[in-house]
Design an enzyme around this catalytic site. Sequence first.
Site, PDB file in Angstrom:
ATOM      1  CG  ASP A  75      -0.192   0.011   2.548  1.00  0.00           C
ATOM      2  OD1 ASP A  75       0.823  -0.712   2.657  1.00  0.00           O
ATOM      3  OD2 ASP A  75      -0.605   0.724   3.482  1.00  0.00           O
ATOM      4  CD  GLU A 136       4.300   0.495   6.744  1.00  0.00           C
ATOM      5  OE1 GLU A 136       5.187   0.726   7.576  1.00  0.00           O
ATOM      6  OE2 GLU A 136       3.836   1.397   5.999  1.00  0.00           O
TER       7      GLU A 136
END
Length: 367
Positions: A75, A136
């Site tokens: 991400d 994350e």
Amino acid sequence: MYQINRKRLVKTFTDMARISSPSWKEGAMLKYVSDEARKLGCSIRAIRCGESHNLLIALRGNAKRRPVLFSGHMDTVTPCDRVRPVVGATRITSDGTSILGSDDKAAIAMFIEALRYISETEMRHGPVEILLSCAEEIGLRGIKGFDMSLLRSRHAFVFDSDGKIGKIVLQAPYHATTTITVTGRAAHAGMEPEKGVNAINVLSEIITLLPSGRIDHETTMNIGTISGGRATNIVAEKAACVLEVRSLSHRKLIRQESIIRGIAKKTAALHGARCAMSRTMEYSGFSIRPDDPIARIAVNAMARVGVKHQFEVSGGGSDTNIFNRAGIKAINLSAGMQKVHTTKEFIMIRDLIDGTRVVLSIIDSMS
Ligand SMILES: [Zn+2]
């Protein structure tokens, strides 16, 4: 050593940069990486986590050698819905309207290119695992939801630090957040304010008394948000703030939190208000010695490909913290990304190449 296909590496990186992948929406990234890894003979497992998946890639190798884990996250922060990478002579940027996403797609591009190199050159190697986490950027949610017992490796090299290739993060802080909620007494602000206890006033006083900013060289505290009150004609009954404490030392973190609790309780009581506190441990810190085998593996691997290493202490957490907590020794290495989390983010092509060579050199050195 390790001749890297620069053109292909840049293409892999820019292909991925173009894929929008905000936290929990990593599906397209996951598909791209899975397809590439599968072509290279890896086994793939997409493991459900929250609204998305973590991706575990495994390359079989000589079982007599120690398995090694590489990790990064799929991400990115926003804005990332339309990333248009611009490839210059020496660096890659976005077009200035979005982030680039080299945090952390640079790492993923390096891992893929390293796998390609291995398959093309038939380089000898032991088992290699690559874990790509989701979510994350919003509190390490992906890795926290991952079942670590799926991993065979006892050593993890996370490539998720900024700066030129060569940086090795050996220490990162413990991090906890606390919500302080003050409850006073509501009253009509115009008719009988003396019957009320204004929670906003009390909380303000608490906040001014709390030590904040840099507490010492290992410890920081920050008040991040405040909220409270309902209308100007009501003496505010409730007010709350959320703060964080970070420290490289767990003992100091605990001590700081007890100072905060003491000040909050005492001040609230002084004004006839109540004060409730709830605390969440966001992640544990880690501290690895420079002479620890995992640090030595990284240093030697870098030296072999002519990359100068540099040890650093981080003020932030990463998936590395979670691996260490789970008993998998992990360090965080820079992936070449710079000015991350801004629209000025960029990466030097040289660093993409060097990072790939460091990955290969680490794989080579696992005996
Ligand atoms: Zn990152």
